[in-house]
Structures are given as structure tokens and as C-alpha cells.
Design a protein around this motif. Structure first.
Motif, PDB file in Angstrom:
ATOM      1  N   LYS A 136      28.804  36.556 -21.694  1.00 30.25           N
ATOM      2  CA  LYS A 136      27.561  36.403 -20.938  1.00 30.25           C
ATOM      3  C   LYS A 136      26.318  36.785 -21.738  1.00 30.25           C
ATOM      4  O   LYS A 136      25.213  36.435 -21.369  1.00 30.25           O
ATOM      5  N   GLU A 137      26.503  37.460 -22.841  1.00 28.15           N
ATOM      6  CA  GLU A 137      25.380  37.795 -23.713  1.00 28.15           C
ATOM      7  C   GLU A 137      24.690  36.527 -24.230  1.00 28.15           C
ATOM      8  O   GLU A 137      23.496  36.507 -24.483  1.00 28.15           O
ATOM      9  N   TYR A 138      25.457  35.450 -24.373  1.00 26.62           N
ATOM     10  CA  TYR A 138      24.936  34.183 -24.894  1.00 26.62           C
ATOM     11  C   TYR A 138      24.643  33.170 -23.791  1.00 26.62           C
ATOM     12  O   TYR A 138      24.311  32.024 -24.063  1.00 26.62           O
ATOM     13  N   LEU A 139      24.771  33.576 -22.555  1.00 24.01           N
ATOM     14  CA  LEU A 139      24.600  32.676 -21.421  1.00 24.01           C
ATOM     15  C   LEU A 139      23.136  32.657 -20.974  1.00 24.01           C
ATOM     16  O   LEU A 139      22.524  33.705 -20.789  1.00 24.01           O
ATOM     17  N   HIS A 140      22.590  31.463 -20.812  1.00 21.22           N
ATOM     18  CA  HIS A 140      21.219  31.298 -20.347  1.00 21.22           C
ATOM     19  C   HIS A 140      21.246  30.306 -19.185  1.00 21.22           C
ATOM     20  O   HIS A 140      21.538  29.127 -19.378  1.00 21.22           O
ATOM     21  N   LEU A 141      20.948  30.788 -17.990  1.00 23.95           N
ATOM     22  CA  LEU A 141      21.072  29.966 -16.791  1.00 23.95           C
ATOM     23  C   LEU A 141      20.141  28.757 -16.777  1.00 23.95           C
ATOM     24  O   LEU A 141      20.414  27.773 -16.099  1.00 23.95           O
ATOM     25  N   ASP A 142      19.061  28.789 -17.532  1.00 23.07           N
ATOM     26  CA  ASP A 142      18.102  27.690 -17.522  1.00 23.07           C
ATOM     27  C   ASP A 142      18.409  26.609 -18.547  1.00 23.07           C
ATOM     28  O   ASP A 142      17.689  25.621 -18.649  1.00 23.07           O
ATOM     29  N   LYS A 143      19.480  26.748 -19.297  1.00 21.26           N
ATOM     30  CA  LYS A 143      19.826  25.788 -20.352  1.00 21.26           C
ATOM     31  C   LYS A 143      20.827  24.746 -19.848  1.00 21.26           C
ATOM     32  O   LYS A 143      21.532  24.953 -18.867  1.00 21.26           O
ATOM     33  N   LYS A 144      20.876  23.628 -20.561  1.00 22.82           N
ATOM     34  CA  LYS A 144      21.899  22.613 -20.328  1.00 22.82           C
ATOM     35  C   LYS A 144      23.004  22.863 -21.345  1.00 22.82           C
ATOM     36  O   LYS A 144      22.733  23.117 -22.522  1.00 22.82           O
ATOM     37  N   TYR A 145      24.252  22.821 -20.930  1.00 20.55           N
ATOM     38  CA  TYR A 145      25.374  23.096 -21.823  1.00 20.55           C
ATOM     39  C   TYR A 145      26.209  21.848 -22.044  1.00 20.55           C
ATOM     40  O   TYR A 145      26.491  21.097 -21.115  1.00 20.55           O
ATOM     41  N   TYR A 146      26.589  21.649 -23.298  1.00 21.98           N
ATOM     42  CA  TYR A 146      27.483  20.565 -23.685  1.00 21.98           C
ATOM     43  C   TYR A 146      28.783  21.196 -24.160  1.00 21.98           C
ATOM     44  O   TYR A 146      28.759  22.110 -24.981  1.00 21.98           O
ATOM     45  N   ILE A 147      29.885  20.703 -23.640  1.00 23.15           N
ATOM     46  CA  ILE A 147      31.198  21.173 -24.054  1.00 23.15           C
ATOM     47  C   ILE A 147      31.830  20.054 -24.868  1.00 23.15           C
ATOM     48  O   ILE A 147      31.945  18.923 -24.392  1.00 23.15           O
ATOM     49  N   LEU A 148      32.212  20.352 -26.081  1.00 27.75           N
ATOM     50  CA  LEU A 148      32.802  19.358 -26.974  1.00 27.75           C
ATOM     51  C   LEU A 148      34.222  19.775 -27.313  1.00 27.75           C
ATOM     52  O   LEU A 148      34.465  20.915 -27.696  1.00 27.75           O
ATOM     53  N   ASP A 149      35.147  18.858 -27.144  1.00 27.97           N
ATOM     54  CA  ASP A 149      36.545  19.100 -27.485  1.00 27.97           C
ATOM     55  C   ASP A 149      36.968  18.035 -28.490  1.00 27.97           C
ATOM     56  O   ASP A 149      36.378  16.957 -28.545  1.00 27.97           O
ATOM     57  N   ASP A 150      37.986  18.350 -29.269  1.00 21.34           N
ATOM     58  CA  ASP A 150      38.434  17.369 -30.250  1.00 21.34           C
ATOM     59  C   ASP A 150      39.191  16.228 -29.579  1.00 21.34           C
ATOM     60  O   ASP A 150      38.890  15.066 -29.795  1.00 21.34           O
ATOM     61  N   VAL A 151      40.165  16.548 -28.755  1.00 22.94           N
ATOM     62  CA  VAL A 151      40.989  15.524 -28.108  1.00 22.94           C
ATOM     63  C   VAL A 151      41.272  15.928 -26.663  1.00 22.94           C
ATOM     64  O   VAL A 151      41.552  17.080 -26.377  1.00 22.94           O
ATOM     65  N   ILE A 152      41.188  14.950 -25.765  1.00 27.95           N
ATOM     66  CA  ILE A 152      41.548  15.186 -24.364  1.00 27.95           C
ATOM     67  C   ILE A 152      42.918  14.587 -24.115  1.00 27.95           C
ATOM     68  O   ILE A 152      43.170  13.430 -24.464  1.00 27.95           O
ATOM     69  N   THR A 153      43.786  15.372 -23.547  1.00 26.68           N
ATOM     70  CA  THR A 153      45.067  14.838 -23.100  1.00 26.68           C
ATOM     71  C   THR A 153      45.035  14.713 -21.575  1.00 26.68           C
ATOM     72  O   THR A 153      45.037  13.620 -21.040  1.00 26.68           O
ATOM     73  N   LYS A 154      44.966  15.819 -20.890  1.00 20.78           N
ATOM     74  CA  LYS A 154      44.854  15.807 -19.430  1.00 20.78           C
ATOM     75  C   LYS A 154      43.524  16.365 -18.950  1.00 20.78           C
ATOM     76  O   LYS A 154      43.215  16.329 -17.778  1.00 20.78           O
ATOM     77  N   GLY A 155      42.746  16.963 -19.852  1.00 22.92           N
ATOM     78  CA  GLY A 155      41.441  17.499 -19.486  1.00 22.92           C
ATOM     79  C   GLY A 155      41.455  18.895 -18.898  1.00 22.92           C
ATOM     80  O   GLY A 155      40.446  19.384 -18.421  1.00 22.92           O
ATOM     81  N   VAL A 156      42.614  19.546 -18.931  1.00 14.98           N
ATOM     82  CA  VAL A 156      42.739  20.868 -18.307  1.00 14.98           C
ATOM     83  C   VAL A 156      41.862  21.904 -19.002  1.00 14.98           C
ATOM     84  O   VAL A 156      41.148  22.665 -18.340  1.00 14.98           O
ATOM     85  N   SER A 157      41.870  21.943 -20.327  1.00 14.79           N
ATOM     86  CA  SER A 157      41.072  22.955 -21.027  1.00 14.79           C
ATOM     87  C   SER A 157      39.572  22.713 -20.829  1.00 14.79           C
ATOM     88  O   SER A 157      38.821  23.649 -20.548  1.00 14.79           O
ATOM     89  N   LEU A 158      39.132  21.470 -20.931  1.00 14.49           N
ATOM     90  CA  LEU A 158      37.719  21.169 -20.714  1.00 14.49           C
ATOM     91  C   LEU A 158      37.287  21.508 -19.296  1.00 14.49           C
ATOM     92  O   LEU A 158      36.226  22.100 -19.081  1.00 14.49           O
ATOM     93  N   ASN A 159      38.083  21.145 -18.329  1.00 16.95           N
ATOM     94  CA  ASN A 159      37.739  21.433 -16.945  1.00 16.95           C
ATOM     95  C   ASN A 159      37.767  22.932 -16.655  1.00 16.95           C
ATOM     96  O   ASN A 159      36.993  23.417 -15.827  1.00 16.95           O
ATOM     97  N   SER A 160      38.623  23.669 -17.331  1.00 12.54           N
ATOM     98  CA  SER A 160      38.669  25.124 -17.151  1.00 12.54           C
ATOM     99  C   SER A 160      37.382  25.774 -17.654  1.00 12.54           C
ATOM    100  O   SER A 160      36.791  26.617 -16.980  1.00 12.54           O
ATOM    101  N   VAL A 161      36.949  25.366 -18.843  1.00 14.28           N
ATOM    102  CA  VAL A 161      35.726  25.922 -19.411  1.00 14.28           C
ATOM    103  C   VAL A 161      34.523  25.509 -18.561  1.00 14.28           C
ATOM    104  O   VAL A 161      33.622  26.306 -18.298  1.00 14.28           O
ATOM    105  N   LYS A 162      34.515  24.280 -18.095  1.00 14.47           N
ATOM    106  CA  LYS A 162      33.441  23.817 -17.222  1.00 14.47           C
ATOM    107  C   LYS A 162      33.402  24.645 -15.934  1.00 14.47           C
ATOM    108  O   LYS A 162      32.324  25.043 -15.474  1.00 14.47           O
ATOM    109  N   ALA A 163      34.551  24.935 -15.373  1.00 11.27           N
ATOM    110  CA  ALA A 163      34.624  25.761 -14.159  1.00 11.27           C
ATOM    111  C   ALA A 163      34.096  27.165 -14.422  1.00 11.27           C
ATOM    112  O   ALA A 163      33.399  27.745 -13.571  1.00 11.27           O
ATOM    113  N   MET A 164      34.387  27.726 -15.584  1.00 13.53           N
ATOM    114  CA  MET A 164      33.874  29.063 -15.924  1.00 13.53           C
ATOM    115  C   MET A 164      32.351  29.063 -15.961  1.00 13.53           C
ATOM    116  O   MET A 164      31.715  29.996 -15.466  1.00 13.53           O
TER     117      MET A 164
END
Length: 82
Positions: free
Chosen positions: A34-62
Motif C-alpha cells: 500500500k506504500e505504492y498505492l495511489h487511489l487517484d491513479k489508473k492502473y494497468y496490469i500486464l501479464d506475459d500469458v493468460i491461460t485461464k485469467g485467474v492470476s490477473l483477476n486475482s490481482v485486479k480484485a486486490m
């Protein structure tokens, strides 16, 4: 990025049946710095490969749970399942 960090190894997802690829695997091994979290910013999550999307969706949920509303998810590739 310093925003997320893995504090313990997670179970290997590769080769697991779809029913066993669950978000809890990532929630139990990744933390949001949370030290690096800024509520007013837009965040982009980049992954190398999507198989089922579980890891990306988990980070997005966080990020959503932390109060971030502007999130975009991208991946460089997609696993072909035969």
C-alpha cells in the motif's frame, strides 16, 4: 513494479485442471504494498500469458478491494488449449 510482492511460493498452476485453478492460490501468496498505492491513479496490469485469467483477476480484485476503480488488464499472449 513494487506494488505487488509474492511473500511465499504458490502452488504451480501449470497443468492443473480448470477446477483447481482458483484465486485463493494467489490471494494466499501475493500482497499489495500500500506504500505504492495511489487511489487517484489508473492502473494497468500486464501479464506475459493468460491461460485461464485467474492470476490477473486475482490481482485486479486486490486492487478493487483497496479502492482502485480504474484498472486495465493486458497480456502479451494467450495459451492455446486443445
Amino acid at each position: 513494479s513494487e506494488l505487488f510482492y509474492r511473500f511465499k511460493d504458490s502452488l504451480k498452476q501449470q497443468g492443473l485442471p480448470e477446477k483447481d485453478r482458483v484465486p485463493e492460490t494467489h490471494f494466499n501468496s501475493i500482497r499489495l504494498n500500500k506504500e505504492y498505492l495511489h487511489l487517484d491513479k489508473k492502473y494497468y496490469i500486464l501479464d506475459d500469458v493468460i491461460t485461464k485469467g485467474v492470476s490477473l483477476n486475482s490481482v485486479k480484485a486486490m486492487l478493487r478491494l483497496a479502492g482502485i476503480e480504474r484498472i486495465r488488464v493486458m497480456a502479451l499472449g494467450n495459451t492455446l488449449l486443445f
